[in-house]
Design a protein around this motif. Sequence first.
Motif, PDB file in Angstrom:
ATOM      1  N   UNK A  18       1.312  -1.334   0.005  1.00  0.00           N
ATOM      2  CA  UNK A  18      -0.342  -0.297   0.170  1.00  0.00           C
ATOM      3  C   UNK A  18       0.663   1.708  -0.068  1.00  0.00           C
ATOM      4  N   UNK A  19       1.512   1.595  -0.433  1.00  0.00           N
ATOM      5  CA  UNK A  19       3.186   2.276  -0.197  1.00  0.00           C
ATOM      6  C   UNK A  19       4.335   2.098  -1.185  1.00  0.00           C
ATOM      7  N   UNK A  20       4.625   3.088  -1.360  1.00  0.00           N
ATOM      8  CA  UNK A  20       5.747   2.637  -2.132  1.00  0.00           C
ATOM      9  C   UNK A  20       7.174   2.302  -1.794  1.00  0.00           C
ATOM     10  N   UNK A  21       7.877   1.420  -2.261  1.00  0.00           N
ATOM     11  CA  UNK A  21       9.289   1.079  -2.088  1.00  0.00           C
ATOM     12  C   UNK A  21      10.066   2.044  -2.169  1.00  0.00           C
ATOM     13  N   UNK A  22      11.384   2.205  -1.719  1.00  0.00           N
ATOM     14  CA  UNK A  22      12.365   2.715  -1.097  1.00  0.00           C
ATOM     15  C   UNK A  22      13.019   3.179  -3.187  1.00  0.00           C
ATOM     16  N   UNK A  23      12.626   3.893  -3.068  1.00  0.00           N
ATOM     17  CA  UNK A  23      13.566   4.621  -4.218  1.00  0.00           C
ATOM     18  C   UNK A  23      15.039   4.712  -5.026  1.00  0.00           C
ATOM     19  N   UNK A  24      15.556   4.802  -6.252  1.00  0.00           N
ATOM     20  CA  UNK A  24      16.826   4.488  -6.250  1.00  0.00           C
ATOM     21  C   UNK A  24      17.722   5.544  -5.261  1.00  0.00           C
ATOM     22  N   UNK A  25      19.419   5.483  -5.075  1.00  0.00           N
ATOM     23  CA  UNK A  25      20.322   6.641  -4.399  1.00  0.00           C
ATOM     24  C   UNK A  25      19.861   7.432  -5.679  1.00  0.00           C
ATOM     25  N   UNK A  26      19.734   8.803  -6.251  1.00  0.00           N
ATOM     26  CA  UNK A  26      20.123   9.456  -7.132  1.00  0.00           C
ATOM     27  C   UNK A  26      20.699  10.196  -7.071  1.00  0.00           C
ATOM     28  N   UNK A  37      19.986   1.518  -1.946  1.00  0.00           N
ATOM     29  CA  UNK A  37      21.061   0.638  -3.469  1.00  0.00           C
ATOM     30  C   UNK A  37      20.051  -0.781  -3.748  1.00  0.00           C
ATOM     31  N   UNK A  38      19.551  -1.161  -2.793  1.00  0.00           N
ATOM     32  CA  UNK A  38      18.773  -1.872  -3.201  1.00  0.00           C
ATOM     33  C   UNK A  38      16.914  -1.657  -3.521  1.00  0.00           C
ATOM     34  N   UNK A  39      16.324  -0.626  -4.425  1.00  0.00           N
ATOM     35  CA  UNK A  39      14.980  -0.340  -4.745  1.00  0.00           C
ATOM     36  C   UNK A  39      14.916  -1.125  -5.770  1.00  0.00           C
ATOM     37  N   UNK A  40      14.431  -2.126  -6.420  1.00  0.00           N
ATOM     38  CA  UNK A  40      14.782  -2.940  -7.569  1.00  0.00           C
ATOM     39  C   UNK A  40      12.801  -2.792  -7.122  1.00  0.00           C
ATOM     40  N   UNK A  41      12.045  -1.976  -6.864  1.00  0.00           N
ATOM     41  CA  UNK A  41      10.223  -2.806  -6.844  1.00  0.00           C
ATOM     42  C   UNK A  41       9.977  -2.218  -7.449  1.00  0.00           C
ATOM     43  N   UNK A  42       8.287  -3.158  -7.958  1.00  0.00           N
ATOM     44  CA  UNK A  42       7.989  -2.890  -9.100  1.00  0.00           C
ATOM     45  C   UNK A  42       6.340  -2.264  -8.511  1.00  0.00           C
ATOM     46  N   UNK A  43       5.609  -1.256  -9.073  1.00  0.00           N
ATOM     47  CA  UNK A  43       4.222  -0.563  -8.347  1.00  0.00           C
ATOM     48  C   UNK A  43       2.719  -1.214  -9.473  1.00  0.00           C
ATOM     49  N   UNK A  44       1.843  -2.325  -9.244  1.00  0.00           N
ATOM     50  CA  UNK A  44       1.374  -1.903  -9.948  1.00  0.00           C
ATOM     51  C   UNK A  44       0.167  -1.605  -9.906  1.00  0.00           C
TER      52      UNK A  44
END
Length: 234
Positions: A18-26, A37-44
């Motif tokens: 129900x929420x967005x995961x952590x973004x990549x380090x930008x 760095x562990x940012x690979x999340x998928x929102x559907x």
Amino acid sequence: MFQKPQPPTKWKTPLKADKFGPPAIIFPVRKFKDGNEDCLTLNLFKPKENCGVQPFSAMVYIHGGGFVSGSSREWGYKETCRKLVSNGIIAVTINYRLGPFGFFSTGDGNIPGNYGIWDMIQALKFLQEILPSFNGDPKNVTIFGHSAGGMATSLLTLTPETKDLFARAIPMSGSALSKSSNNPFLIKHSKMVAEALEIDFSSFRLRDEIIEVSADQIKEAVKSFVSFLTDITL
């Protein structure tokens, strides 16, 4: 770090998504201080069962940002749902590793690079597995993106690793022919990161040494030779 992504560990209980995961380090890092760095999340985002023809087609959006910034979080969900999901389309957004975390490369087999692209491929593989559970059609997937996301979309059409992972592609304001898609300075900049970390770029132990470095150290290493990041970051 500096390796291809791994498939997710299967969970045995329902995941409360129900929420967005952590973004990549930008870069600059000021915008998202929770970048990981562990940012690979998928929102559907899925249509209602009575919305449109089923099984649903899916559209996967790859964000832009010059391969150094951006996040799926920035695009939220309201307009995505209004314009796509309400018309019977499953909408998907993803994060991928950026900057040296996603594209550090020695130009050879030691640290080949393009881990940000491999993140996208892994996300598409995972989507193929889960789409039927959301009444989606794995054979009717379109990938699209703008700017660096358009370049990535174009690049994904050129690799055999993506065979059968999508049916159509829409690159916008960027393609595999763009200079930024094939940065001639990538290896030079990667070497500068290693030197700032006081690691021998030519050493066969480079990978072993650099994976021991913290994300904060790598961010400081980039700031040490990229002046505009030093000026506006933190």
